[in-house]
Design a protein around this motif. Structure first.
Motif, short mmCIF file in Angstrom:
data_model
loop_
_atom_site.label_atom_id
_atom_site.label_comp_id
_atom_site.label_asym_id
_atom_site.label_seq_id
_atom_site.Cartn_x
_atom_site.Cartn_y
_atom_site.Cartn_z
N ASN A 1 38.67 64.16 -68.29
CA ASN A 1 37.21 64.23 -68.20
C ASN A 1 36.67 63.40 -67.04
OD1 ASN A 1 34.71 65.22 -69.02
ND2 ASN A 1 34.30 63.45 -70.34
N ARG A 2 37.31 63.50 -65.89
CA ARG A 2 36.82 62.79 -64.70
C ARG A 2 35.57 63.47 -64.13
NH1 ARG A 2 42.45 63.07 -64.08
NH2 ARG A 2 43.50 61.03 -64.22
N THR A 3 35.47 64.78 -64.32
CA THR A 3 34.39 65.53 -63.70
C THR A 3 33.02 65.02 -64.13
OG1 THR A 3 35.85 67.46 -63.73
CG2 THR A 3 33.53 67.85 -63.27
N GLU A 4 32.88 64.65 -65.38
CA GLU A 4 31.58 64.22 -65.87
C GLU A 4 31.06 63.01 -65.10
OE1 GLU A 4 29.41 62.74 -70.04
OE2 GLU A 4 31.55 63.27 -70.01
N ARG A 5 31.95 62.07 -64.81
CA ARG A 5 31.51 60.86 -64.09
C ARG A 5 31.00 61.22 -62.70
NH1 ARG A 5 34.91 57.16 -61.05
NH2 ARG A 5 36.76 58.10 -61.98
N TRP A 6 31.70 62.12 -62.02
CA TRP A 6 31.28 62.48 -60.68
C TRP A 6 30.01 63.34 -60.70
CZ3 TRP A 6 33.48 60.04 -56.68
CH2 TRP A 6 34.68 59.37 -56.94
#
Length: 678
Positions: free
Chosen positions: A81-86
């Motif tokens: 779930n890295r996409t949410e942070r970016w």
């Protein structure tokens, strides 16, 4: 790291899983240095000349490109779930007046550079990121990117940053007029010089389109700025022209065909600039980008525009990434500091901030290839340097590439590329461009003291007061396999040298050795000095001198040596500390002359200037990892040298001979080959 696969990858053991693991490590290591809302990423380090706010944007944008490549390569799968942070960072950065709002785009600003990374990243990950952003965030991103349209850019590779941002806006229906896109691509085309090589910007004052380069105009005088060839061919011109063509789709078909042809030609030469250990030649600026140099290698496979077979493509890429990982980049925290392996700020440019090294994200484009692509499934192949030693001419940039199979070393003999800009930058003497030679295992001496000494891989005049001349504008004479020649006018800070002063230089490759022949025209009282490669290590280096020979040895067997064969009176070694990207301790072997002893009669450059003394200097320079006997290692066995006036004859035990007259258009005979200087 995942387990190695020595069946598929007999040289490196690395697979696609290793690339994914390194990418994830780089992204996750930035979390502690990301602002709460995610729009600014500021790893530790000194700020750039743009200031901390722009540096925060730089860190975000360049790492965002890596996130986008990783996401697209996994077809949207994101278990961590890295996409949410970016995505939150995109929203916060474009929120006007917000605590993490990005600086607005203005003429010639660093923001244009970072906007390109964001635009490319949004394009590559569009189904999984852009299409899922809230409409308000999408609108704010368009508003933030739109000032790029019609903006003034620096007159070099920066025009392509503008092009890809405008193309992304056009793909959204937010730009109807494509005039700027075509004009930017046309401008970049003006700098194409053949064989896949672009020159980074115009060469003459009269060619500059405006004052965006910061130059001072001096009437109608034409000033030659010089030809600069470096890794911006890799991570600038080929990278952005091919990515633009992917963004443009049917609109870019005609140009894309040309760009693929150019990339194909470039890769045929580029593959020779990597050592057997994967190290690229340490030359040019922005070297903290490290494995960003792999961008065109992957694009060749992505665009079916490469002469390299799939197994060689992956081998080159994996061995280069593995080389940096094994040598401390990323470091123990998972960060990429400014430097080559570890942190080394002196080799970085003032425009580079702590997030600048994350331009290395461009080196991960191979993840866009599906896992069943032949690049990921074909067995690794040998690199060119592992197949046979060679001395390969790259005539357009003026490089002669010297490679030795025995130790896997690659050296770049530089007779054409330099970094010289119009006034007031006419005295630029960048050690990453001005040297006679570079390699995959050494770096130039840098910093204030090294700049004053100008010693390693440099031929210089030394004035009675101790000033050392610069090698600025390099005039290419000839570059053929095994032989290269050029000349330059030596310069000093007080311009005390007559305009007719000149140094003609010739390089002849004999295996791991380079024979250098210099014809020097200088005033009486000046000494001449020439250095070999600077070696560096974390421990002090061993040095030996005898007569006109000097040798420096590293603990792992790497040797740098120079032997003066004609025109030299002594040899020495100078030690340095904290002045080299390859280690804390460094040392340079060099030869020197006694003052005032000309080799041939004096010549007069004109009726109003003092006569110049002309002299011939011949030396042999060696860089090897074989650890040869220091008493004999610099000299090729059986080499004899004779000098008659300004003509030099070399003979190698009857197996090959050369007749060299530096500075004249006469043929140079070398074994079976005859090279005719232009």
């Amino acid at each position: 790291m995942p387990p190695e696969d020595r069946r598929l990858s007999p040289h490196t053991g690395w697979t696609r899983a290793h690339w994914e693991a390194v990418a994830d490590r780089l992204l996750d290591a930035l979390l502690p240095f990301t602002r709460p809302q995610g729009a600014a990423v500021r790893p530790p380090g000194a700020p750039s000349w743009s200031g901390p706010d722009v540096d925060g944007l730089e860190g975000f944008a360049r790492a965002f490109l890596l996130l986008a490549v990783r996401l697209a390569g996994a077809e949207g799968a994101d278990p961590a779930n890295r996409t949410e942070r970016w995505a939150l960072g995109l929203a916060a950065g474009t929120r006007r007046g917000g605590p993490e709002a990005w600086p607005q785009i203005t003429d010639c600003s660093q923001q244009i550079v970072e906007a390109a990374s964001i635009a490319v990243g949004l394009h590559l990950s569009r189904p999984w990121l852009w299409d899922r952003l809230a409409p308000t965030t999408q609108g704010r991103l368009v508003d933030w990117l739109s000032p790029v349209v019609g903006c003034r850019t620096r007159d070099n590779n920066h025009v392509l940053f503008q092009v890809v941002v405008e193309e992304f806006l056009a793909s959204l229906g937010a730009l109807d007029d494509r005039t700027g896109i075509e004009a930017g691509l046309d401008r970049a085309d003006e700098w194409y010089r053949g064989d896949g090589w672009y020159q980074d910007g115009p060469t003459r004052r009269s060619d500059y389109r405006d004052d965006s380069d910061g130059a001072v105009r001096q009437g109608d005088r034409t000033y030659e700025a010089g030809e600069r060839f470096d890794y911006y061919n890799a991570w600038g011109f080929h990278h952005y022209t091919l990515l633009w063509s992917r963004m443009a789709g049917p609109r870019g078909v005609a140009r894309a065909t040309v760009y693929r042809q150019r990339l194909h030609a470039f890769l045929a030469q580029y593959v020779h600039l990597f050592g057997a250990d994967g190290a690229p030649v340490h030359h040019g600026r922005s070297l903290s980008y490290r494995f960003a140099c792999l961008a065109p290698v992957w694009l060749g496979a992505l665009e079916d525009a490469t002469p390299l077979p799939p197994g060689l493509t992956r081998r080159l890429a994996s061995t280069t990434l593995r080389h940096f990982v094994r040598n401390g980049a990323p470091d123990e925290r998972g960060l990429l500091p400014l430097g080559w392996y570890g942190a080394f700020r002196p080799s970085a440019q003032a425009y580079s901030g702590p997030g600048s090294p994350y331009a290395a994200s461009k080196g991960f484009l191979g993840l866009l290839l599906p896992a069943d692509h032949p690049v990921w499934t074909a067995p690794e192949e040998d690199l060119p340097v592992e197949r046979a030693g060679h001395a390969t001419a790259l005539p357009v940039p003026g490089f002669l590439v010297q490679a030795t199979r025995e130790d896997g070393l690659v050296r770049l003999l530089n007779h054409g590329s330099h970094y010289l800009t119009p006034p007031p930058g006419t005295r630029r003497d960048d050690p990453h461009y001005a040297k006679l030679a570079y390699s995959t295992r050494t770096g130039p001496e840098v910093g204030a003291a090294a700049g004053e000494q100008r010693l390693d891989n440099h031929i210089a005049l030394v004035s009675p007061s101790g000033q050392v001349s610069r090698r600025e504008r390099i005039h290419r004479v000839a570059v053929t396999d095994g032989y290269a020649a050029s000349w330059h006018r030596p310069r000093m800070d007080d311009d005390e040298l007559p305009a007719a002063c000149r140094i003609d230089s010739v390089s002849i490759v004999i295996g791991a050795r380079e024979v250098r022949i210099h014809r020097v025209a200088a005033p009486a009282g000046y000494t001449v000095r020439e250095g070999g490669y600077a070696l560096a290590d974390q421990d002090p280096l061993r040095a030996d001198t005898s007569g006109t020979r000097a040798t420096v040895r590293r603990g792992d067997g790497l040797v740098s040596a120079i032997a003066g064969l004609h025109g030299w009176t002594g040899a020495h070694v100078r030690h340095g500390y904290g002045s080299n990207a390859f280690g804390t301790h460094s040392a340079v072997p060099y030869c020197s002359t006694a003052p005032g002893v000309p080799a041939v009669p004096a010549v007069s450059p004109g009726p109003t200037t003092a006569p110049l003394r002309e002299s011939i200097h011949v030396s042999v320079v060696l860089l090897t990892a074989n650890g040869a006997d220091p008493a004999h290692e610099a000299l090729p066995p059986g080499l004899s040298v004779s000098v008659d006036g300004l003509t030099v004859r070399l003979d190698l035990q009857g197996r090959a001979s050369w007749l060299v007259r530096p500075g004249t258009p006469q043929p140079v005979v070398g074994g079976p080959r005859v090279a005719h200087p232009a």
